[in-house]
Design a protein around this motif. Structure first.
Motif, PDB file in Angstrom:
ATOM      1  N   ALA A 359      -2.568  42.384  27.280  1.00 30.43           N
ATOM      2  CA  ALA A 359      -1.677  43.257  26.576  1.00 30.43           C
ATOM      3  C   ALA A 359      -1.368  44.538  27.295  1.00 30.43           C
ATOM      4  CB  ALA A 359      -2.097  43.729  25.308  1.00 30.43           C
ATOM      5  N   ASP A 360      -2.353  44.823  28.367  1.00 38.13           N
ATOM      6  CA  ASP A 360      -1.895  46.007  29.288  1.00 38.13           C
ATOM      7  C   ASP A 360      -1.139  45.907  30.382  1.00 38.13           C
ATOM      8  OD1 ASP A 360      -3.176  47.627  27.192  1.00 38.13           O
ATOM      9  OD2 ASP A 360      -4.964  47.717  27.857  1.00 38.13           O
ATOM     10  N   PHE A 361      -1.320  44.757  30.994  1.00 39.93           N
ATOM     11  CA  PHE A 361      -0.520  44.001  32.025  1.00 39.93           C
ATOM     12  C   PHE A 361       0.955  44.504  31.800  1.00 39.93           C
ATOM     13  CE2 PHE A 361      -3.591  40.036  32.800  1.00 39.93           C
ATOM     14  CZ  PHE A 361      -4.511  41.044  32.758  1.00 39.93           C
ATOM     15  N   ASP A 362       1.420  45.038  33.178  1.00 39.79           N
ATOM     16  CA  ASP A 362       2.895  45.513  32.825  1.00 39.79           C
ATOM     17  C   ASP A 362       3.784  44.836  33.557  1.00 39.79           C
ATOM     18  OD1 ASP A 362       2.051  46.115  35.444  1.00 39.79           O
ATOM     19  OD2 ASP A 362       1.874  48.120  35.610  1.00 39.79           O
ATOM     20  N   ASP A 363       3.510  43.586  33.875  1.00 37.13           N
ATOM     21  CA  ASP A 363       4.609  42.665  34.332  1.00 37.13           C
ATOM     22  C   ASP A 363       4.935  41.403  33.404  1.00 37.13           C
ATOM     23  OD1 ASP A 363       2.054  41.669  34.881  1.00 37.13           O
ATOM     24  OD2 ASP A 363       2.176  41.051  36.720  1.00 37.13           O
ATOM     25  N   LYS A 364       5.280  41.885  32.224  1.00 36.95           N
ATOM     26  CA  LYS A 364       5.636  40.796  31.165  1.00 36.95           C
ATOM     27  C   LYS A 364       6.673  40.203  31.413  1.00 36.95           C
ATOM     28  CE  LYS A 364       2.170  42.135  28.550  1.00 36.95           C
ATOM     29  NZ  LYS A 364       2.115  43.775  28.072  1.00 36.95           N
ATOM     30  N   VAL A 365       6.820  38.911  31.121  1.00 34.41           N
ATOM     31  CA  VAL A 365       7.857  37.907  31.143  1.00 34.41           C
ATOM     32  C   VAL A 365       8.936  38.248  30.213  1.00 34.41           C
ATOM     33  CG1 VAL A 365       8.620  35.484  31.477  1.00 34.41           C
ATOM     34  CG2 VAL A 365       6.437  36.531  32.493  1.00 34.41           C
ATOM     35  N   ASP A 366      10.116  38.137  30.444  1.00 31.39           N
ATOM     36  CA  ASP A 366      11.313  38.140  29.526  1.00 31.39           C
ATOM     37  C   ASP A 366      11.194  37.154  28.468  1.00 31.39           C
ATOM     38  OD1 ASP A 366      14.117  39.268  29.215  1.00 31.39           O
ATOM     39  OD2 ASP A 366      14.470  37.247  29.255  1.00 31.39           O
ATOM     40  N   GLU A 367      11.479  37.594  27.306  1.00 35.08           N
ATOM     41  CA  GLU A 367      11.411  36.700  25.970  1.00 35.08           C
ATOM     42  C   GLU A 367      12.352  35.424  26.272  1.00 35.08           C
ATOM     43  OE1 GLU A 367       9.870  35.982  23.005  1.00 35.08           O
ATOM     44  OE2 GLU A 367       8.377  37.471  24.059  1.00 35.08           O
ATOM     45  N   GLN A 368      13.397  35.655  26.923  1.00 36.16           N
ATOM     46  CA  GLN A 368      14.422  34.416  26.949  1.00 36.16           C
ATOM     47  C   GLN A 368      13.575  33.486  28.203  1.00 36.16           C
ATOM     48  OE1 GLN A 368      18.485  35.486  27.910  1.00 36.16           O
ATOM     49  NE2 GLN A 368      18.918  33.567  28.394  1.00 36.16           N
ATOM     50  N   VAL A 369      13.261  33.955  29.182  1.00 39.40           N
ATOM     51  CA  VAL A 369      12.661  33.207  30.117  1.00 39.40           C
ATOM     52  C   VAL A 369      11.566  32.425  29.677  1.00 39.40           C
ATOM     53  CG1 VAL A 369      11.442  33.144  32.506  1.00 39.40           C
ATOM     54  CG2 VAL A 369      13.416  34.481  32.009  1.00 39.40           C
ATOM     55  N   LYS A 370      10.669  33.045  28.520  1.00 36.48           N
ATOM     56  CA  LYS A 370       9.645  32.230  27.972  1.00 36.48           C
ATOM     57  C   LYS A 370       9.946  31.244  27.108  1.00 36.48           C
ATOM     58  CE  LYS A 370       7.024  36.299  26.552  1.00 36.48           C
ATOM     59  NZ  LYS A 370       6.239  37.015  25.479  1.00 36.48           N
ATOM     60  N   GLY A 371      11.043  31.513  26.489  1.00 35.56           N
ATOM     61  CA  GLY A 371      11.791  30.578  25.705  1.00 35.56           C
ATOM     62  C   GLY A 371      12.170  29.132  26.645  1.00 35.56           C
ATOM     63  N   GLU A 372      12.918  29.634  27.599  1.00 36.22           N
ATOM     64  CA  GLU A 372      13.574  28.549  28.481  1.00 36.22           C
ATOM     65  C   GLU A 372      12.185  27.624  29.023  1.00 36.22           C
ATOM     66  OE1 GLU A 372      17.336  31.184  29.693  1.00 36.22           O
ATOM     67  OE2 GLU A 372      15.848  30.736  31.177  1.00 36.22           O
ATOM     68  N   ARG A 373      11.119  28.598  29.520  1.00 39.56           N
ATOM     69  CA  ARG A 373      10.203  27.755  30.115  1.00 39.56           C
ATOM     70  C   ARG A 373       9.464  26.809  28.948  1.00 39.56           C
ATOM     71  NH1 ARG A 373       7.670  32.343  33.877  1.00 39.56           N
ATOM     72  NH2 ARG A 373       9.343  32.459  35.535  1.00 39.56           N
ATOM     73  N   LEU A 374       9.260  27.291  27.734  1.00 44.33           N
ATOM     74  CA  LEU A 374       8.467  26.580  26.673  1.00 44.33           C
ATOM     75  C   LEU A 374       9.507  25.211  26.406  1.00 44.33           C
ATOM     76  CD1 LEU A 374       6.447  26.460  24.743  1.00 44.33           C
ATOM     77  CD2 LEU A 374       7.615  27.504  23.052  1.00 44.33           C
ATOM     78  N   GLN A 375      11.016  25.436  26.219  1.00 40.76           N
ATOM     79  CA  GLN A 375      11.613  24.391  26.046  1.00 40.76           C
ATOM     80  C   GLN A 375      11.645  23.216  27.047  1.00 40.76           C
ATOM     81  OE1 GLN A 375      15.841  25.134  25.696  1.00 40.76           O
ATOM     82  NE2 GLN A 375      15.806  24.239  23.961  1.00 40.76           N
ATOM     83  N   CYS A 376      11.487  23.829  28.426  1.00 39.26           N
ATOM     84  CA  CYS A 376      11.607  22.889  29.469  1.00 39.26           C
ATOM     85  C   CYS A 376      10.166  22.249  29.614  1.00 39.26           C
ATOM     86  CB  CYS A 376      11.519  23.599  30.854  1.00 39.26           C
ATOM     87  SG  CYS A 376      11.323  22.743  32.233  1.00 39.26           S
ATOM     88  N   PHE A 377       8.920  22.697  29.366  1.00 36.01           N
ATOM     89  CA  PHE A 377       7.858  22.096  29.115  1.00 36.01           C
ATOM     90  C   PHE A 377       7.823  21.171  28.115  1.00 36.01           C
ATOM     91  CE2 PHE A 377       3.469  21.626  27.629  1.00 36.01           C
ATOM     92  CZ  PHE A 377       2.676  21.395  28.870  1.00 36.01           C
ATOM     93  N   GLN A 378       8.210  21.335  26.807  1.00 35.89           N
ATOM     94  CA  GLN A 378       8.086  20.504  25.645  1.00 35.89           C
ATOM     95  C   GLN A 378       8.851  19.403  25.848  1.00 35.89           C
ATOM     96  OE1 GLN A 378       8.859  23.229  22.358  1.00 35.89           O
ATOM     97  NE2 GLN A 378       6.676  23.880  22.326  1.00 35.89           N
ATOM     98  N   LYS A 379      10.039  19.701  26.465  1.00 35.85           N
ATOM     99  CA  LYS A 379      10.825  18.641  26.602  1.00 35.85           C
ATOM    100  C   LYS A 379      10.693  17.401  27.601  1.00 35.85           C
ATOM    101  CE  LYS A 379      15.774  17.748  27.951  1.00 35.85           C
ATOM    102  NZ  LYS A 379      16.586  18.297  29.054  1.00 35.85           N
ATOM    103  N   ARG A 380       9.714  17.969  28.536  1.00 35.92           N
ATOM    104  CA  ARG A 380       9.126  16.814  29.536  1.00 35.92           C
ATOM    105  C   ARG A 380       8.025  16.325  28.793  1.00 35.92           C
ATOM    106  NH1 ARG A 380       9.685  12.682  31.836  1.00 35.92           N
ATOM    107  NH2 ARG A 380       8.196  12.643  33.845  1.00 35.92           N
ATOM    108  N   GLN A 381       7.228  16.802  28.102  1.00 34.93           N
ATOM    109  CA  GLN A 381       6.076  16.476  27.623  1.00 34.93           C
ATOM    110  C   GLN A 381       6.416  15.521  26.427  1.00 34.93           C
ATOM    111  OE1 GLN A 381       2.208  17.197  27.408  1.00 34.93           O
ATOM    112  NE2 GLN A 381       2.928  15.160  26.787  1.00 34.93           N
ATOM    113  N   ASP A 382       7.594  15.555  25.585  1.00 35.78           N
ATOM    114  CA  ASP A 382       7.888  14.722  24.834  1.00 35.78           C
ATOM    115  C   ASP A 382       8.383  13.332  25.518  1.00 35.78           C
ATOM    116  OD1 ASP A 382       7.582  16.343  22.689  1.00 35.78           O
ATOM    117  OD2 ASP A 382       9.781  16.681  22.513  1.00 35.78           O
ATOM    118  N   GLN A 383       9.238  13.515  26.596  1.00 35.47           N
ATOM    119  CA  GLN A 383       9.436  12.118  27.316  1.00 35.47           C
ATOM    120  C   GLN A 383       8.112  11.403  27.772  1.00 35.47           C
ATOM    121  OE1 GLN A 383      11.606  13.950  30.507  1.00 35.47           O
ATOM    122  NE2 GLN A 383      13.625  13.933  29.533  1.00 35.47           N
TER     123      GLN A 383
END
Ligand code: SAH
Ligand code: SF4
Ligand code: F3S
Length: 452
Positions: A359-383
Motif C-alpha cells: 500500500a506504501d509503494f509509490d509506483d501504482k498502476v493506473d486503474e484503466q491499465v489494470k482493467g485492460e490487463r485483467l480483461q486480457c488475462f481473463q479473455k485468454r484464460q476463457d479460451q
C-alpha cells in the motif's frame, strides 16, 4: 418465541466454515436460520477484507441495514470476520447501529455476547483479540458444531470443510490475512482425524482440508508440537474408510513437496486437482510481492505435478496491476498462462489494503491499465479453459452429484469441473455416476448419464 438469524457470508472457505460454526452455536441457543434478511431478529455479516471492493460491499450492506433497523428497532446487527478484525471499534463509529463486532478468532464468544446484550447488561459488545494458541476448540466441543443437515449456504450435506490450520506467516506484501487471521498455527493431527471420522460416520463423502498455506502444516507453532507434514496428514486422512473424495486448499508453491505430489499417484481418493496460486509470472513482481518462489520454480513444480499425475487439473490465483508492474511484467504473466495453460483461474486487479507493505509503494498502476490487463488475462484464460474442456468430449468420467432440481443434475469431476446432465433416476447429492461428456463450455460441461 423462536429467534431468527440471517447470516451472510463473504470471502473464502475459511469464512464459510466459520459461518457454519456460528450457525450451529446459535442453533444451540435457540436460533433458527432464515434465508430472508427481513425475517431476522439478528443479522450477522461474516465479512471479507481481501480487496477494497469486498470491504465496500460490507459497508454498503450495513447502510441498508440501518433502514431495516429504523423500522424494526429490536433488530440486532453483528459484524464478524476479517473486516471486524481489521476495523474493530471503528465499525461502531462509522455504523452506530451495529451491536456486535466479533473478530475472526472470537466467534465462540458470540452466544455469551448476545446474552449480555439481550439481558441489557451491555449496550454493545466487541471481542477482537487474536490468540497465540489455536482457537478451534478440541474435537469434543466441535462435535456439536458440525451441522450435517442441509441446507448450508455453501455446501450441501455430502461434503465438508475441515480446518487444519489458522492464520498465515507468509506476509505477502499485498495481503491482509496475516493481520486479520493472526499467526499460523497448525491444529493437532488427532483432532483433525477424529473430526473426519465423525463426518464420514455421518455420511459425508468429500472432505476439503482448509488452511491459508496447507503445505506448511506442522512446521509452525503447533499446539502439540508434532512433526507431521501436510503430506503425512493427507495420507492419514486419505486412509480413513469412507473418505471417497479428498481435496485441500490453499497451497504455496515454495512449500510443495515431492511427498505431497506422490500422494496423487498413490491415493485414488485424492482428487486430481491442484489449486496453486501463482499471483504473477514476473520474477520482479513476485519479489516485490514477497512471494518466496520464482517463475522457474513454479514451472518446475507444475512439471513435477504433471509427471506424478498426468490428468491433474491445475488452477491458480493471479493479481494484475501490482505496483510497478510493467507491460513486460504483465507479458510474463500472460506467458505463464500460455505455458501452464491453467484449467481455470481466479484473477484480480491489485487493490491497496490497510497496513500492507505494498500500500506504501509509490509506483501504482493506473486503474484503466489494470482493467485492460485483467480483461486480457481473463479473455485468454476463457479460451484456454474452453480448449481444455473440449478435450473431455466423448470421454466417460466419474462425477459426484452436487445438486438436483427435478431431472436436472449438477455434478463435479475429481478435476473440479462442473458437469450438467438430465436424468429420470432420482439422484441425491453425494451419489457417484458415470457420465459421457457431450458438450464443453468454458465454465462447465454437459453430459449423458451412463450408469449410477
Ligand atoms: N493463502 C492463499 C490466498 C488467500 S487470498 C494463497 O496464498 O494462495 C485469495 C487471493 O486473493 C490471493 O491468492 C490473491 O490472488 C488475492 N488477493 C489477496 N490480496 C489482494 C490484494 N490486495 N489485491 C488483489 N488481490 C488480492
Ligand atoms: Fe495472504 Fe500470502 Fe498468506 Fe496467502 S500466503 S494468505 S496471499 S499472506
Ligand atoms: Fe477474505 Fe478473510 Fe478469507 S480477508 S479471503 S475472509 S481470510
Amino acid at each position: 418465541m423462536p429467534k431468527h438469524v440471517f447470516i451472510k457470508t463473504f470471502g473464502c472457505q475459511m469464512n464459510e466454515r466459520d459461518s457454519e460454526i456460528i450457525e450451529q452455536l446459535l442453533a444451540q441457543t435457540g436460533y433458527i436460520t432464515v434465508s430472508n434478511q427481513e425475517d431476522a431478529d439478528l443479522v450477522i455479516l461474516n465479512t471479507c477484507s481481501i480487496r477494497a471492493k469486498a470491504e465496500q460491499k460490507v459497508f454498503s450492506l450495513l447502510g441498508l441495514l440501518r433502514k431495516q433497523k429504523e423500522k424494526q428497532p429490536g433488530l440486532h446487527i453483528a459484524v464478524a470476520g476479517c473486516v471486524a478484525q481489521q476495523e474493530g471499534q471503528q465499525i461502531f463509529k462509522r455504523m452506530p447501529h451495529v451491536d456486535i463486532v466479533v473478530g475472526t478468532q472470537q466467534i465462540y464468544q458470540l452466544p455469551d455476547m448476545l446474552f449480555r446484550l439481550k439481558s441489557g447488561e451491555t449496550k454493545r459488545e466487541i471481542s477482537c483479540d487474536l490468540e497465540k494458541t489455536f482457537t478451534i476448540p478440541p474435537f469434543q466441543k466441535l462435535l456439536a458444531n458440525h451441522n450435517t443437515t442441509p441446507p448450508s449456504p455453501a455446501l450441501s450435506d455430502y461434503r465438508k470443510f475441515v480446518t487444519i490450520m489458522q492464520g498465515c506467516n507468509n506476509f505477502c506484501s499485498y495481503c491482509v490475512v496475516p493481520a486479520t487471521r493472526g499467526r499460523e498455527i497448525s491444529r493437532p493431527v488427532d483432532d483433525i482425524l477424529e473430526e473426519v471420522i465423525m463426518l464420514v460416520d455421518k455420511g459425508i463423502k468429500e472432505i476439503t482440508l482448509l488452511g491459508q498455506n496447507v503445505n506448511s502444516y506442522g512446521c509452525t507453532n503447533t499446539v502439540a508440537d508434532q512433526k507431521t507434514s501436510f503430506a503425512g496428514l493427507l495420507k492419514m486422512v486419505a486412509r480413513i474408510p469412507g473418505v471417497e473424495r479428498l481435496r485441500f486448499t490453499s497451497s504455496n508453491p515454495q512449500d510443495l513437496s515431492e511427498e505431497l505430489m506422490g500422494c496423487f499417484k498413490d491415493f485414488t481418493n485424492i482428487c486430481p486437482h491442484f489449486h496453486l496460486p501463482a499471483q504473477s509470472g514476473s520474477n520482479a513482481v513476485l519479489k516485490r510481492m514477497q512471494r518466496k518462489y520464482t517463475r522457474e520454480l513454479y514451472l518446475e513444480k507444475v512439471n513435477q505435478l504433471q509427471s506424478f499425475c498426468p490428468e491433474i487439473a491445475i488452477s491458480t490465483d493471479m493479481i494484475v496491476g501490482f505496483p510497478g508492474e510493467t507491460d513486460q511484467d504483465f507479458q510474463q504473466t500472460m506467458d505463464l498462462l500460455e505455458t501452464v495453460r491453467f484449467h481455470g483461474s481466479f484473477s484480480f486487479k491489485y487493490s491497496d489494503r490497510p497496513n500492507t507493505r505494498s500500500a506504501d509503494f509509490d509506483d501504482k498502476v493506473d486503474e484503466q491499465v489494470k482493467g485492460e490487463r485483467l480483461q486480457c488475462f481473463q479473455k485468454r484464460q476463457d479460451q484456454i479453459s474452453l480448449e481444455r474442456n473440449r478435450k473431455f468430449l466423448g470421454k466417460t468420467v466419474e462425477v459426484m452429484v452436487e445438486n438436483v432440481v427435478e431431472d436436472a443434475v449438477q455434478a463435479r469431476t475429481g478435476t473440479n469441473h462442473i458437469v450438467h446432465f438430465t436424468s429420470s433416476t432420482r439422484f441425491i447429492p453425494g451419489d457417484t455416476v458415470q457420465v459421457t461428456i457431450i458438450h464443453a463450455g468454458k465454465h462447465s460441461l454437459n453430459a449423458e448419464k451412463i450408469t449410477a
